[in-house]
Design a protein around this motif. Structure first.
Motif, short mmCIF file in Angstrom:
data_model
loop_
_atom_site.label_atom_id
_atom_site.label_comp_id
_atom_site.label_asym_id
_atom_site.label_seq_id
_atom_site.Cartn_x
_atom_site.Cartn_y
_atom_site.Cartn_z
N ALA A 38 1.64 30.01 -5.61
CA ALA A 38 0.47 30.12 -6.49
C ALA A 38 -0.52 28.98 -6.25
O ALA A 38 -1.73 29.21 -6.16
CB ALA A 38 0.92 30.13 -7.95
N ALA A 39 -0.01 27.78 -6.12
CA ALA A 39 -0.91 26.64 -5.92
C ALA A 39 -1.67 26.79 -4.59
O ALA A 39 -2.86 26.50 -4.51
CB ALA A 39 -0.12 25.33 -5.96
N GLU A 40 -0.98 27.26 -3.56
CA GLU A 40 -1.65 27.46 -2.27
C GLU A 40 -2.66 28.60 -2.35
O GLU A 40 -3.76 28.50 -1.80
CB GLU A 40 -0.61 27.76 -1.18
CG GLU A 40 0.14 26.52 -0.69
CD GLU A 40 1.22 26.04 -1.65
OE1 GLU A 40 1.76 24.94 -1.43
OE2 GLU A 40 1.52 26.77 -2.63
N ASP A 41 -2.27 29.66 -3.05
CA ASP A 41 -3.21 30.77 -3.23
C ASP A 41 -4.54 30.28 -3.77
O ASP A 41 -5.61 30.78 -3.41
CB ASP A 41 -2.66 31.78 -4.24
CG ASP A 41 -1.59 32.70 -3.65
OD1 ASP A 41 -0.92 33.38 -4.44
OD2 ASP A 41 -1.45 32.73 -2.40
N THR A 42 -4.48 29.34 -4.69
CA THR A 42 -5.69 28.90 -5.38
C THR A 42 -6.33 27.68 -4.73
O THR A 42 -7.40 27.26 -5.15
CB THR A 42 -5.37 28.56 -6.85
OG1 THR A 42 -4.34 27.59 -6.89
CG2 THR A 42 -4.95 29.80 -7.62
N SER A 43 -5.69 27.11 -3.74
CA SER A 43 -6.16 25.81 -3.23
C SER A 43 -7.51 25.92 -2.53
O SER A 43 -8.18 24.92 -2.31
CB SER A 43 -5.13 25.19 -2.29
OG SER A 43 -4.98 25.97 -1.12
N PHE A 44 -7.92 27.15 -2.16
CA PHE A 44 -9.20 27.30 -1.48
C PHE A 44 -10.37 27.57 -2.42
O PHE A 44 -11.49 27.71 -1.99
CB PHE A 44 -9.10 28.43 -0.45
CG PHE A 44 -7.92 28.28 0.47
CD1 PHE A 44 -6.85 29.15 0.36
CD2 PHE A 44 -7.87 27.26 1.40
CE1 PHE A 44 -5.74 28.99 1.19
CE2 PHE A 44 -6.77 27.10 2.23
CZ PHE A 44 -5.70 27.98 2.14
N ALA A 45 -10.07 27.65 -3.68
CA ALA A 45 -11.13 27.98 -4.64
C ALA A 45 -12.14 26.85 -4.74
O ALA A 45 -11.78 25.67 -4.75
CB ALA A 45 -10.53 28.28 -6.01
N THR A 46 -13.41 27.21 -4.82
CA THR A 46 -14.49 26.22 -4.92
C THR A 46 -15.34 26.55 -6.16
O THR A 46 -15.17 27.61 -6.77
CB THR A 46 -15.42 26.28 -3.69
OG1 THR A 46 -16.21 27.48 -3.79
CG2 THR A 46 -14.61 26.31 -2.39
N PRO A 47 -16.26 25.68 -6.51
CA PRO A 47 -17.14 25.97 -7.64
C PRO A 47 -18.01 27.21 -7.45
O PRO A 47 -18.66 27.65 -8.39
CB PRO A 47 -18.00 24.70 -7.75
CG PRO A 47 -17.13 23.62 -7.21
CD PRO A 47 -16.37 24.26 -6.09
N ARG A 48 -18.03 27.78 -6.24
CA ARG A 48 -18.80 29.01 -6.04
C ARG A 48 -17.97 30.24 -6.38
O ARG A 48 -18.46 31.37 -6.32
CB ARG A 48 -19.30 29.10 -4.59
CG ARG A 48 -20.34 28.04 -4.26
CD ARG A 48 -21.09 28.34 -2.97
NE ARG A 48 -20.30 29.07 -2.01
CZ ARG A 48 -19.48 28.52 -1.11
NH1 ARG A 48 -19.33 27.21 -1.04
NH2 ARG A 48 -18.81 29.28 -0.27
N ASP A 49 -16.71 30.01 -6.68
CA ASP A 49 -15.83 31.11 -7.06
C ASP A 49 -15.68 31.15 -8.58
O ASP A 49 -16.32 30.39 -9.29
CB ASP A 49 -14.46 30.91 -6.40
CG ASP A 49 -14.60 30.78 -4.88
OD1 ASP A 49 -13.97 29.88 -4.30
OD2 ASP A 49 -15.36 31.58 -4.30
N VAL A 50 -14.85 32.06 -9.04
CA VAL A 50 -14.54 32.14 -10.48
C VAL A 50 -13.04 32.39 -10.63
O VAL A 50 -12.46 33.15 -9.85
CB VAL A 50 -15.32 33.28 -11.18
CG1 VAL A 50 -14.75 33.58 -12.56
CG2 VAL A 50 -16.80 32.92 -11.31
N VAL A 51 -12.47 31.74 -11.60
CA VAL A 51 -11.08 32.03 -11.99
C VAL A 51 -11.11 32.98 -13.17
O VAL A 51 -11.78 32.70 -14.17
CB VAL A 51 -10.33 30.76 -12.43
CG1 VAL A 51 -8.95 31.10 -12.94
CG2 VAL A 51 -10.25 29.78 -11.28
N LEU A 52 -10.42 34.08 -13.06
CA LEU A 52 -10.27 34.95 -14.21
C LEU A 52 -8.80 34.86 -14.64
O LEU A 52 -7.91 35.36 -13.96
CB LEU A 52 -10.65 36.40 -13.87
CG LEU A 52 -11.02 37.26 -15.06
CD1 LEU A 52 -11.72 38.52 -14.62
CD2 LEU A 52 -9.81 37.61 -15.91
#
Lengths: 280, 280
Positions: B184-198
Motif C-alpha cells: 500500500a505504501a509503495e502504491d501511494t508513494s508516487f502521488a503528488t499534489p497534482r493528484d487526489v486521494v479519495l
DNA sequence: ATGATTATGGAACAAATGTTCCGTCTTATT
DNA sequence: AATAAGACGGAACATTTGTTCCATAATCAT
C-alpha cells in the motif's frame, strides 16, 4: 436573555458544535460527540439521564450549553426538539420532498438524484420479486457448505469482496476468487461437492466467472448464482439462483439491490448455521 | 404494573383512541382530540403545559392515560415520543421482538426486510444531507487530478473497487490501493499534489486507510474523504469530505448510500472532465 | 324526584428537575 | 517553581414535575 446569535435550528447548531469542537476541553468534547451521535436522547432526555448516558456530570451539560451561548441546557434541548418537530410527513411525502430538493440543485444534484432513484427502484423491484423460500433454501445451502467460493469479477467484484468481509466477520469459511496473478483456476481447484460456489454476474456476464462456475458445476460443486436473467449462463447450472434487476442511470446500473441481497444471504447463512448447530 | 395489551407504538395507540373516543366523557374527548391533533406537543410537553394548551386540568391528562390502560401520563407520552424517534431504530426494535417469537425458525424474509429497510433509510438520509455544492466541488477536484488514488479497505473495499471499475470504464486514471502484498505504501508513494486521494472509511476507521491518507496529506496531496462523522480522523485532513450515515441492521451497516454517492462522484467527475476539455 | 354512579377540578405531596455556586483539580503562563 | 486561569464535579436549592386523593359537581338509572 439568550444571546441573539445562538442557533435556533439544528443544522446551524450542528455546524457550530463541529466548529467549536476542536477547542473544547475534554468533557465538553465528550458531550459534543454524544449529542451529535444521539440527538434523540438529547431531545427527550433529562439532564440527569443524558449526563449518565454520556458519562459526565449534570453541570457539565449546562456548561456545554452555556459555552455555546444558550442560557441553560433546556434552551439547547429545544433546538434538538425542533429537529424532530419537522418529522410530520409520512415516508412517501418526505421522499418526494427530498427528491425535489436534490432535483433543484444543478447538474451534480441531478446525477445524484438519478442514481439514488435507480437504487430505490431496484430495491423496490427486489422486494416484489424475492421469494423468501428461495432465500431460506439458499441460506441452508450456504450454511451446510464446508467452504464458500465467492466468484464475482469486474463490476460484481465489490459484491464478492463485501461478502468475503462479512463472512470473515461471521466466522464462515470462504475463498475469495479474485483472479489475482491469474490464479483463479487454482483458487477454485480444491472445491469439492461439499462446498458451494456463490457466483455473481450480470449482463454481459464476465466470461471468467461463467467458465469457472461451469467447470466447478461439472465437477459436482453446487452453484448458487446471483444474476439478472433466466437466460443468464449461470441460471442453467445453478442449483438455486436469484434474479436481480438493477435500474440503470447514465449507463451505470445500480448495485444497491444486489448488495442488500448479499448482506441478507450472509446473515441468513450465519443464522442457519447457528440453527443447525443447535439441532445437533 | 402496566396492562400488557397497551399499545407501544403510535399507530396502534391512535387506533385505540379513535375507537374509544365515542365512549369518552367530555373532558377526555377534549384531551383525545387535542392529542391526535398535536402529537408533537404531547411528546415534548409537560402535564402542566399540555393541560393548559388543551384547556383541561393536569389530573385529567392522567385520567386520560389511565383510561387507556397506561399507568400514568408519562407512559402514554413515551408512545408519542416513539413516533418521533429514529425510524430505523424503531424498526430494529420491532424486528427484535419478532425475532424473539421466531427464534427457532430463522426467517430469511425478515432479514431481507431489515436490510432493505436500512438501505432505503440510508438513501433518504443522504438525500436530506447531501450538499450539491459539495458534490460539484468534489467532482471538480477529481476532474483536475492527474491520478486518483483510491483508498478503502476492509468494509470499504467494495466501494473503492467499484470506483476503480467505473473510472476504468470512463477512461479516468486511478490507482486502486488494495494493500496487496503489503504494498500500500509503495502504491501511494508516487502521488503528488497534482493528484487526489479519495479515501473511504467508517467507524471504527481502518487504521491503514487513515495513516496512508494522513501521510499523503502531509505531502501536499489533496484528500477527498467519505466517512461518517465530523470527528472522523479523515475529516480534519480532507479538503472536501462527505458525511454518510448508514443505517444498521443485525450489526451490519448498509452500504447503499455510500455506493450511490460513489457512483455519483464517478459520473460527475467524467462530466466535469468533459466540461473542462470543452473550455480549453 | 331521588339515589347511585361517574366525572371533574384542584390541593397535597414526594420526587425529580435545571441551575447556581464553589472548592478542588488541572492546565497554561510567566 | 509559582501563580493565574480554566475545567470539573458535586452539593445546595428553588422550582417544577407527575401522581394520588378527595370533595364536589354532573350525569345516569330508577
Amino acid at each position: 436573555m439568550t444571546d441573539a446569535s445562538v442557533p435556533q435550528d439544528f443544522a446551524a447548531l450542528r455546524t457550530l458544535i463541529v466548529e467549536r469542537a476542536a477547542d473544547f476541553p475534554r468533557r465538553l468534547t465528550q458531550v459534543a460527540t454524544y449529542a451529535l451521535e444521539n440527538p434523540d436522547d438529547i431531545a427527550f432526555g433529562t439532564v440527569a439521564t443524558i449526563a449518565q448516558a454520556a458519562e459526565v456530570q449534570p453541570s457539565t451539560l449546562v456548561r456545554f450549553a452555556q459555552s455555546l451561548g444558550y442560557q441553560g441546557f433546556s434552551e439547547l434541548q429545544e433546538v434538538f426538539q425542533s429537529r424532530l418537530r419537522d418529522r410530520v410527513l409520512n415516508y412517501d411525502e418526505r421522499l418526494e420532498q427530498l427528491r425535489e430538493h436534490t432535483r433543484n440543485s444543478g447538474k451534480s444534484g441531478l446525477i445524484f438524484d438519478g442514481f439514488a432513484g435507480a437504487a430505490e427502484q431496484s430495491l423496490a423491484t427486489l422486494r416484489e420479486k424475492l421469494d423468501p423460500e428461495q432465500l431460506r433454501s439458499a441460506a441452508d445451502m450456504l450454511a451446510r457448505a464446508d467452504t464458500i467460493y465467492l466468484i464475482g469479477l469486474r463490476r460484481s467484484f465489490p459484491i464478492s469482496t463485501y461478502m468475503a468481509y462479512a463472512f470473515g466477520k461471521l466466522g464462515i469459511r470462504y475463498v475469495l476468487v479474485d483472479a489475482l496473478g491469474g490464479l483463479a483456476a487454482e483458487d477454485t481447484s480444491f472445491a469439492t461437492p461439499r462446498d458451494v460456489v456463490l457466483a455473481v454476474t450480470f449482463t454481459p456476464y464476465a466470461s471468467e466467472t461463467v467458465s469457472l462456475s461451469q467447470k466447478l458445476s461439472g465437477r459436482g460443486v453446487p452453484v448458487l448464482a446471483i444474476t439478472d436473467s433466466p437466460f443468464s449462463p449461470l441460471a442453467s447450472i445453478a442449483q438455486t439462483w436469484f434474479e436481480v434487476q438493477e435500474a440503470n442511470f447514465e449507463g451505470f446500473r445500480s448495485m444497491a439491490a444486489t448488495l442488500t441481497l448479499a448482506m441478507t444471504l450472509t446473515v441468513a447463512t450465519a443464522e442457519r448455521r447457528a440453527s443447525l448447530a443447535r439441532d445437533k
